[in-house]
Design a protein around this motif. Sequence first.
Motif, PDB file in Angstrom:
ATOM      1  N   GLY A 149       0.819  -1.205   0.000  1.00 52.43           N
ATOM      2  CA  GLY A 149       0.000   0.000   0.000  1.00 52.43           C
ATOM      3  C   GLY A 149       0.849   1.249   0.000  1.00 52.43           C
ATOM      4  O   GLY A 149       0.508   2.251  -0.643  1.00 52.43           O
ATOM      5  N   ALA A 150       1.967   1.200   0.720  1.00 49.76           N
ATOM      6  CA  ALA A 150       2.876   2.342   0.751  1.00 49.76           C
ATOM      7  C   ALA A 150       3.446   2.624  -0.636  1.00 49.76           C
ATOM      8  O   ALA A 150       3.603   3.788  -1.036  1.00 49.76           O
ATOM      9  CB  ALA A 150       4.002   2.080   1.743  1.00 49.76           C
ATOM     10  N   VAL A 151       3.775   1.575  -1.392  1.00 48.40           N
ATOM     11  CA  VAL A 151       4.269   1.758  -2.760  1.00 48.40           C
ATOM     12  C   VAL A 151       3.237   2.499  -3.599  1.00 48.40           C
ATOM     13  O   VAL A 151       3.553   3.472  -4.309  1.00 48.40           O
ATOM     14  CB  VAL A 151       4.605   0.395  -3.407  1.00 48.40           C
ATOM     15  N   ALA A 152       1.989   2.042  -3.517  1.00 50.34           N
ATOM     16  CA  ALA A 152       0.925   2.718  -4.260  1.00 50.34           C
ATOM     17  C   ALA A 152       0.764   4.157  -3.794  1.00 50.34           C
ATOM     18  O   ALA A 152       0.538   5.069  -4.609  1.00 50.34           O
ATOM     19  CB  ALA A 152      -0.388   1.955  -4.093  1.00 50.34           C
ATOM     20  N   GLY A 153       0.898   4.389  -2.485  1.00 44.29           N
ATOM     21  CA  GLY A 153       0.768   5.748  -1.962  1.00 44.29           C
ATOM     22  C   GLY A 153       1.828   6.678  -2.507  1.00 44.29           C
ATOM     23  O   GLY A 153       1.543   7.833  -2.850  1.00 44.29           O
ATOM     24  N   VAL A 154       3.054   6.203  -2.599  1.00 44.10           N
ATOM     25  CA  VAL A 154       4.139   7.018  -3.153  1.00 44.10           C
ATOM     26  C   VAL A 154       3.847   7.377  -4.608  1.00 44.10           C
ATOM     27  O   VAL A 154       3.911   8.551  -5.006  1.00 44.10           O
ATOM     28  CB  VAL A 154       5.484   6.270  -3.050  1.00 44.10           C
ATOM     29  N   LEU A 155       3.537   6.367  -5.412  1.00 44.65           N
ATOM     30  CA  LEU A 155       3.383   6.594  -6.841  1.00 44.65           C
ATOM     31  C   LEU A 155       2.151   7.442  -7.152  1.00 44.65           C
ATOM     32  O   LEU A 155       2.227   8.395  -7.942  1.00 44.65           O
ATOM     33  CB  LEU A 155       3.310   5.253  -7.575  1.00 44.65           C
TER      34      LEU A 155
END
Length: 812
Positions: A149-155
């Motif tokens: 989820g953090a990866v998606a949040g960054v992008l």
Amino acid sequence: MALLLMAASGFAGLGYQIVWTQQFGLALGHETAAVLAVVAAFFGGLSLGALALGRRIEASGRPLAWYAGCEAVIGLWGGVLMLSLPAASQAVLALIGPEASPAWHWTVAFGASLLLLLPATAAMGATLPAMARLSTAGLSPLYAANTAGAVAGVLVTALLLVPAWGLSRSTALCVGLNLLCALGAPALLAARPADTAATPSSGRPLVLLAVTGLLGIAYEVLCVRVLSQVLEDTVYTFALLLAVYLAGTAAGAAAHARSPRLHQTPALLQALATSVLLGMGVLWGADLLKHSLQPLLPATLGGALALESLLALAVFGLPTALMGALFCQLSAEAQAARQPFSRALGVNTLGAMAAAPLFGVALAASLGPKGALLMVAAGYLLLQPCWRDWRWRLPTVATLAIAAWAPPMAFVEVPDGGRLLSYRDGAMAAVSVVQDADGVARLRINNRQQEGSSATQHVDGRQALLPLMLHGEPRRALFLGVGAGITSGVAARWPGVQADAVELLPEVIEATALFRPALGAGPGPHVINADARRFVRTAPTRYDVIVADNFHPARSGSAALYTVEHFRAVRQRLNPQGVFCQWLPLHQLDLDTLRGITASFLAAYPDGVAILASHSLDTPTLGLVGRTGPTQFAMPPRSALGARFGLGEPMAVLGSLVGDNTSLRRFAAATAPNTDDRPWVAYRAPRITYVPNTSPRDRLMALLGQLNLDDGHWLAPAHAADAALVSRVQAYARARQHYLDLGRRTVPSADPAVMLARVGPGLLAVLQQSPDFEPAAEPLRRLAQALAPVDPAAAEQLRAELATVRPPKDAR
């Protein structure tokens, strides 16, 4: 449901990090400083939350209430910061002060970031221990889902939300996600039984978790630092590097849940040490790898971002996957040793917090990236030494060999026949000075930005003199950005002017010593090591003239110097009738980005005008000029110093005007200004950096075709009624347009006769339009001089034609 909530919470957490990094960058002066401060604050808060609250949650009979409460606190504090962070940033600016020492600057940066973010980050640190009580999925899947989820949040936040919505609305979305997680928590399964208190059997897993947390984030910080010298170093670059780092960690955590082979700590530590060394090898070859991959990808923004992602994957992929697996394995060993998970998470993030100040600030500058990365590899090896195991001895020997024989991890493009004059690794950037085969020295930051050169002294000097001469009677001038030191150095030689110059990077200030001899003997500026935005807001001094360097808006933090708020702050630092000039590198800007910066400037200086620094087609530099009073100019005085830079005549100064207020407003119409909350220039400007679509000369001609000097309001009242003077300035502008167009169409030749045939009639026609236009007369005089030995008659005829269209000064 538990995995979905963890993913949503991770999305919001890293969305906040992207937003807060940009907001703290406004106060701390540089994106690197903001990244390090926010990273340390995040991990510090996570650690405190896990250690202070985690054990209570694990022993509680109401973990659901704890989880929902933590998510609610994150969302509510995110909302508080959304409303109050601009004011808090101003307080941080005042606390740092206009001329802070590096130690005080970094102390406030880390301390203020930790305190301001603490309620939200501490609550974040308690959510994973609470969810571990609420789900039977297991630690590894929960950790993997949260990180994914953090990866998606960054992008999503960096690539979509902030460019389209701005910082506040992006924060509001993250707030909403946290509140939804709090409201959705009751839908989870019932809590598992509370942990029973037990006496820990060993504290070794906690020690390993703390040190590996330190080493893992140290690897991230150092690799980002090195890659900034190879990649374009934009907001997209940081987001992609962070996303790849997190994605690798999530993949490693997910793999740990499925593969028993990843349940051996000694093997993981040895593999991590080896992977760090392999990552260093990729870093050394990153520039070659970049140029090898580039032809295989489309020449589009997507292709450029894909290239940066592939390089990030090559550096981060294997090490971060092993880090994710190692964290899960050590957490399992801690639980087997009767250590609660909250304590394991707390000490791991505590170690991670120390990485930013220790490795990112201290060791990167003192040892260089190579030495600091070798310390990371050695750290993993020393955590589990196995003297009889070849898998331990091989990376140990490799580490020692690299330490002894490998070159520094510095990327500096030295041209054939050139040499490196200076290279310094600082806490925020690497600064180099390179001399080419012709003896021209160039200053670069992170091997990307050319901040000045000994060959641009003429243009750099004009960037100082034009604002000073347009003011008329300056006594004190401020220069935002030093570069090679030529611009502020020339200003310091103007009679009666005290020149101050502000520069954030001490390594740049040191490098200016290599360019000082080009100016000759004379007084120099007072150089202040400070951030331009902070200095403008906190310094008590007022100035007659403020000149802002032509910062590349795509580079780290530079777009913050093109916001409405910054331009208004500069206005507050001016004396009555003071002049502000913002130089813009048109060779590094597309016209849409220029429109946005112009709209922002006009919001602070409603009657601003545009000037041109020189007549360069390949590196055109545009200036936006405004005054605290009406933006009007009197006839400037003649100046011996100005004559050295082609500004000896008043008409050459007034003739630098290219756009009146009416045409400038028309050019920027219907374009949203760039603001602190809507920093869209930082996201638009990199497009031309990644994929240039037009040449600078084409952009210059297109711009000049949209600007004019028709309204006449740019002259002071004493001259406004002088129709002849207005006509001369307008004729000068038309002559410049034809002169530049002729230069764009002309193919150079070493034969003076050929060049005379190509440009002679055109230059004479330009002078017929405006006899004041000296740039057209000078090449004709040089051609006559070159023709004299080989064709005296042609040379004499050219001189006669030149005298006809451009009579002596006293006849004009």
